[in-house]
Design a protein around this motif. Structure first.
Motif, mmCIF file in Angstrom:
data_model
loop_
_atom_site.group_PDB
_atom_site.id
_atom_site.type_symbol
_atom_site.label_atom_id
_atom_site.label_comp_id
_atom_site.label_asym_id
_atom_site.label_seq_id
_atom_site.Cartn_x
_atom_site.Cartn_y
_atom_site.Cartn_z
ATOM 1 N N LEU A 98 0.642 -1.183 -0.111
ATOM 2 C CA LEU A 98 -0.264 -0.137 0.068
ATOM 3 C C LEU A 98 0.692 1.228 -0.022
ATOM 4 C CD1 LEU A 98 -2.663 -1.455 2.424
ATOM 5 C CD2 LEU A 98 -3.081 -0.896 0.516
ATOM 6 N N SER A 99 2.059 1.243 0.290
ATOM 7 C CA SER A 99 2.654 2.586 0.564
ATOM 8 C C SER A 99 3.286 2.706 -0.932
ATOM 9 C CB SER A 99 4.273 1.973 1.646
ATOM 10 O OG SER A 99 3.700 2.008 2.588
ATOM 11 N N ASP A 100 3.609 1.307 -1.506
ATOM 12 C CA ASP A 100 4.209 1.586 -2.915
ATOM 13 C C ASP A 100 3.025 1.920 -3.446
ATOM 14 O OD1 ASP A 100 6.877 1.219 -1.801
ATOM 15 O OD2 ASP A 100 7.447 -1.222 -2.243
ATOM 16 N N TYR A 101 1.924 1.883 -3.921
ATOM 17 C CA TYR A 101 1.243 2.341 -4.695
ATOM 18 C C TYR A 101 0.523 3.642 -5.058
ATOM 19 C CZ TYR A 101 -2.271 -0.233 -7.422
ATOM 20 O OH TYR A 101 -3.655 -0.869 -8.441
ATOM 21 N N ARG A 102 0.390 4.482 -5.559
ATOM 22 C CA ARG A 102 0.865 5.509 -5.941
ATOM 23 C C ARG A 102 -0.560 5.417 -7.144
ATOM 24 N NH1 ARG A 102 6.862 5.579 -4.946
ATOM 25 N NH2 ARG A 102 6.690 5.412 -2.925
ATOM 26 N N VAL A 103 -1.185 7.022 -6.684
ATOM 27 C CA VAL A 103 -2.161 7.071 -7.751
ATOM 28 C C VAL A 103 -2.550 8.980 -7.412
ATOM 29 C CG1 VAL A 103 -4.799 6.947 -8.275
ATOM 30 C CG2 VAL A 103 -3.430 5.353 -7.405
ATOM 31 N N VAL A 104 -2.771 9.673 -8.714
ATOM 32 C CA VAL A 104 -2.975 10.819 -8.645
ATOM 33 C C VAL A 104 -3.481 11.084 -9.634
ATOM 34 C CG1 VAL A 104 -2.003 13.157 -9.390
ATOM 35 C CG2 VAL A 104 -0.076 12.374 -8.061
ATOM 36 N N GLY A 105 -4.835 12.296 -9.329
ATOM 37 C CA GLY A 105 -5.795 12.658 -10.513
ATOM 38 C C GLY A 105 -7.189 12.245 -9.674
ATOM 39 N N LEU A 106 -7.232 11.445 -8.919
ATOM 40 C CA LEU A 106 -9.081 11.700 -7.922
ATOM 41 C C LEU A 106 -8.634 11.229 -6.395
ATOM 42 C CD1 LEU A 106 -8.225 8.675 -8.542
ATOM 43 C CD2 LEU A 106 -9.839 9.382 -10.623
ATOM 44 N N ASN A 107 -9.010 11.284 -5.347
ATOM 45 C CA ASN A 107 -9.438 10.617 -4.057
ATOM 46 C C ASN A 107 -8.835 9.742 -4.341
ATOM 47 O OD1 ASN A 107 -9.135 13.467 -3.539
ATOM 48 N ND2 ASN A 107 -11.583 13.609 -3.835
ATOM 49 N N THR A 108 -8.221 8.802 -3.750
ATOM 50 C CA THR A 108 -8.605 7.024 -2.750
ATOM 51 C C THR A 108 -8.418 7.059 -1.862
ATOM 52 O OG1 THR A 108 -6.132 6.020 -3.299
ATOM 53 C CG2 THR A 108 -7.048 6.861 -5.067
ATOM 54 N N ASN A 109 -9.005 5.007 -1.650
ATOM 55 C CA ASN A 109 -9.145 5.220 0.054
ATOM 56 C C ASN A 109 -7.482 3.974 0.495
ATOM 57 O OD1 ASN A 109 -9.009 2.856 -1.638
ATOM 58 N ND2 ASN A 109 -10.837 1.589 -0.282
ATOM 59 N N ILE A 110 -6.711 3.691 -0.166
ATOM 60 C CA ILE A 110 -5.079 3.873 -0.382
ATOM 61 C C ILE A 110 -4.925 4.382 1.229
ATOM 62 C CG2 ILE A 110 -2.784 3.740 -0.946
ATOM 63 C CD1 ILE A 110 -3.981 3.639 -3.917
ATOM 64 N N ALA A 111 -4.914 5.283 1.588
ATOM 65 C CA ALA A 111 -4.312 6.267 3.304
ATOM 66 C C ALA A 111 -4.922 5.293 3.957
ATOM 67 C CB ALA A 111 -3.710 7.516 3.377
ATOM 68 N N PHE A 112 -6.555 5.243 4.099
ATOM 69 C CA PHE A 112 -6.812 4.637 4.859
ATOM 70 C C PHE A 112 -6.992 3.152 4.583
ATOM 71 C CE2 PHE A 112 -10.691 2.028 5.538
ATOM 72 C CZ PHE A 112 -11.783 3.126 6.652
ATOM 73 N N LEU A 113 -6.984 2.270 4.081
ATOM 74 C CA LEU A 113 -6.970 1.297 3.971
ATOM 75 C C LEU A 113 -5.044 1.305 4.548
ATOM 76 C CD1 LEU A 113 -7.395 -0.082 -0.108
ATOM 77 C CD2 LEU A 113 -8.705 -0.897 2.472
ATOM 78 N N LYS A 114 -4.216 1.154 4.245
ATOM 79 C CA LYS A 114 -2.954 1.291 5.242
ATOM 80 C C LYS A 114 -3.280 1.612 7.076
ATOM 81 C CE LYS A 114 1.828 3.352 5.523
ATOM 82 N NZ LYS A 114 2.455 1.481 5.356
#
Length: 669
Positions: free
Chosen positions: A419-435
């Protein structure tokens, strides 16, 4: 085996099915809506057929168009994926009537399990344990309230034809029952066209455990163990894992036997999932059966080493199950996180936009790269690529991130790192929440129940903190590099070098960012071997160690700091230390005229199209006068005169496409 199948779905689902089919040598046909003409699943299949407009009811839910596409392309079978028509008995029957194999259960099994109350009546006959409640046809409000009063509160009102958390209400007191019932029925009729409900005793700290079953046409039925899907928000799954933490061998066998009994009770064929609600004491009750493959099936594949889509194709073709119960074993532990385009801080509302930058952790492609004893450690199932859009028409899932470990702790560590290595730019994601969720004490210690997110809301949704000076230093370094690329100033001009060279002086600048709604000035002093950065009453010495694309290594007061930085229009995205900082800044192009005036030229700030030319060769203009207009990213950008002067040459015509840094005009001061 089939030589060609049609996949009646889209996105990661269709990509997942196509992957197994390709490995088996089976040709695939994709169907697509107008919104998906360039979608990844279309590119992955051997053929594709357009089936209608973007709204699902005009395309992916149009059974007639899908069957016509299968007949036209010579597909022998249709795989419905999961969602859309996968649990539609009429569609399954229509496939049969058209002489096409439906890769799923018979229509009769879908009908039997399609109504929650009818399914529970069947399960009662099959001796499958049921949650105490009323599952009958009587729908009089007074009668239902009396049933609820008798079983004791809290109770759960649930739409009989429902799913996905719709038409569902928890009632704490008798006085609240009728209002909740009316609300539930309104939602049920709007969502499913059927307002029939059932009422059950609500378990206060239950776990959601489901059993993967598989049956063939030769009378065999097996269970491929369990998945724990307890971590949910609004009755929708967020994290899934297999096996379920704390599951004993005796309880696993009891739940597996109950699940196969449920499947046999309806004459099931193919892949299915029997869902149970379980008490903390180990008791469990039947909830429902999903007559399809589940979104979370990869964790089962990870721990068994089996490809469940391959099993589906083989069973649908008439073959026997590849393995019998005694041959199935559990190896290690697997976790799945659903990565969505959504904003957890705004009640998980979907986010619509373009994946302007997408970098995923190093992964093994879906083809199950490992064996049962040593599975692939990390896998990503996705239907999108960088540059693709998340539209309002379909589910906002970006990907499913699945990891495997020799035990649960190793799987947790691998998921956190991924999850730390998953990087998305352009819209909101739940990645930080999942981590945060994966690293939280209750999840890490397997203190699981369906209310985990609500009970630990404060810890999972902490107040945002100001960015550190290390993050700000990364942002500034990337911004300087970006300025260099955009201005394309000739390196022979010493005043334009990024080193900030000045004769007998030190260049000082102030860059302004925004964080937590506050304007943040950052001072920058250019020095011989780096920069002095001032931010939030702190001063640090910064040097650039290495830069490779968007990856930076810098030293801040001697400390090595690494991060990935993406400059996206007027926002800097910093990915460092497992976090994603979003920093809007004042666009340096506002000051580009000063540099352009020194070199006598004006350049394109980004790729785009010339849409208007407002001057001619030889025109004399004043500072700030508009010279031409570019269109980029659906916005217009005016190129203005840097100071009083004359246009020497206009180098492009209206309608021309130009690249970032291209000289557009020659300008004489």
């Amino acid at each position: 085996m089939f030589t060609k199948i049609l996949i009646a779905n889209r996105g990661e689902i269709a990509c997942r099915v196509a992957s197994s089919a390709r490995r088996m040598g089976v040709k695939t046909v994709a169907v697509y809506s107008d919104a998906d003409i360039n979608a990844r699943h279309v590119a992955l299949c051997d053929e594709s057929v357009a089936i209608g407009a973007a709204p699902a009811k005009e395309s992916y839910l149009s059974a007639d168009k899908i069957i016509a596409a299968a007949l036209a392309t010579g597909a022998q079978a249709i795989h419905p994926g999961y969602g859309f028509l996968s649990e539609n008995a009429q569609f399954a029957q229509a496939c049969f009537d058209a002489g096409i194999v439906f890769i799923g259960p018979p229509a009769s099994a879908i009908v039997a399990m399609g109504s929650k109350s009818a399914a529970k009546a069947l399960m009662e006959k099959a001796k499958v344990p049921l949650v105490p409640g009323y599952h009958g046809d009587q729908q009089d409000p007074d009668f239902l309230q009396n049933e609820a009063d008798a079983m004791g509160y809290p109770v759960l009102i649930k739409a009989s034809a429902g799913g996905g958390g719709k038409g569902m209400r928890i009632v704490e007191k008798s006085q609240q029952f009728k209002d909740a019932l009316a609300s539930c029925k309104r939602e049920a009729i709007n969502s499913f066209g059927d307002d029939k409900v059932l009422v059950e005793k609500y378990l206060t700290q239950p776990r959601h455990i489901e059993i993967q079953v598989f049956a063939d046409t030769h009378g065999s039925c097996v269970y491929l163990f369990e998945r724990d899907c307890s971590v949910q928000r609004r009755h929708q799954k967020v994290l899934e894992e297999a096996p379920a933490p704390g599951m004993t061998a005796e309880r696993r066998m009891a739940m597996g036997n109950a699940a196969t009994a449920a499947a046999k009770a309806v004459g099931y064929v193919g892949a299915g999932t029997v869902e149970f609600i379980a008490n903390q004491d180990g008791s469990f009750y039947f909830m429902e059966m999903n007559t399809r493959l589940q979104v979370e099936h990869p964790v089962t594949e990870m721990i068994t080493g089996q490809d469940l889509v391959e099993w589906q194709l083989r069973v649908a073709f008439g073959e026997a199950l590849p393995l019998q119960q005694q041959q199935l074993k559990i190896h290690g532990h697997a976790l799945e996180a659903r990565i969505y385009a959504e904003n957890p801080d705004n009640d998980f509302l979907p986010s619509i936009g373009t994946l302007r930058h997408l970098r995923t952790p190093a992964a093994v492609a879906f083809e199950l790269g490992g064996t049962a004893e040593q599975p692939a450690a990390l896998r990503i199932d996705s239907g999108v690529r960088e540059g693709d859009a998340i539209s309002p028409f379909y589910d906002p899932m970006i990907a499913k991130l699945i990891v495997w470990g020799r035990d649960r702790q190793e799987a947790l560590t691998r998921m956190s790192d991924a999850l730390s290595d998953y990087r998305v730019v352009g819209l909101n994601t739940n990645i930080a929440f999942l981590k945060r969720l994966v690293e939280s004490v209750p999840f890490a210690s397997a203190d699981l129940d369906t209310g985990l997110i609500e009970r630990h809301h404060a810890a999972l949704f902490p107040a945002p903190a100001p960015v550190s000076i290390e993050v700000m230093a990364l942002a500034v370094m990337a911004l300087l590099a970006h300025e260099s690329r955009r201005t394309r100033v000739a390196s022979s001009d010493p005043w334009a070098l990024l080193t900030g060279w000045r004769m007998n002086a030190t260049l000082q600048r102030t860059l302004e960012f925004t964080d937590l709604g506050q304007r943040l000035p950052v001072t920058l002093d250019y020095e011989q071997n780096g920069w002095t950065l001032g931010y939030a009453n702190l001063t640090s010495q910064v040097t650039l160690v290495t830069q490779q694309g968007s990856d930076y290594a810098i030293r801040v007061d001697g400390r090595l700091v690494r991060g990935t930085v993406v400059v996206d229009r007027d926002t800097v995205h910093v990915f460092a230390a497992g976090k994603h900082a979003v920093l809007p800044y004042n666009d340096p192009l506002a000051h580009a005229g000063q540099v352009e005036a020194e070199v006598g030229r004006l350049t394109a700030p980004m790729p785009g199209k010339i849409v208007a030319i407002l001057v001619c060769k030889g025109d004399t203009v004043q500072k700030g006068a508009p010279l031409l207009i570019m269109e980029a990213m659906k916005m217009e950008h005016t190129i203005a005169a840097p100071r009083d002067g004359m246009v020497e040459e206009v180098l492009y015509a209206m309608g021309d496409q130009v690249e970032e840094g291209t000289q557009l005009l020659s300008f004489k001061v």
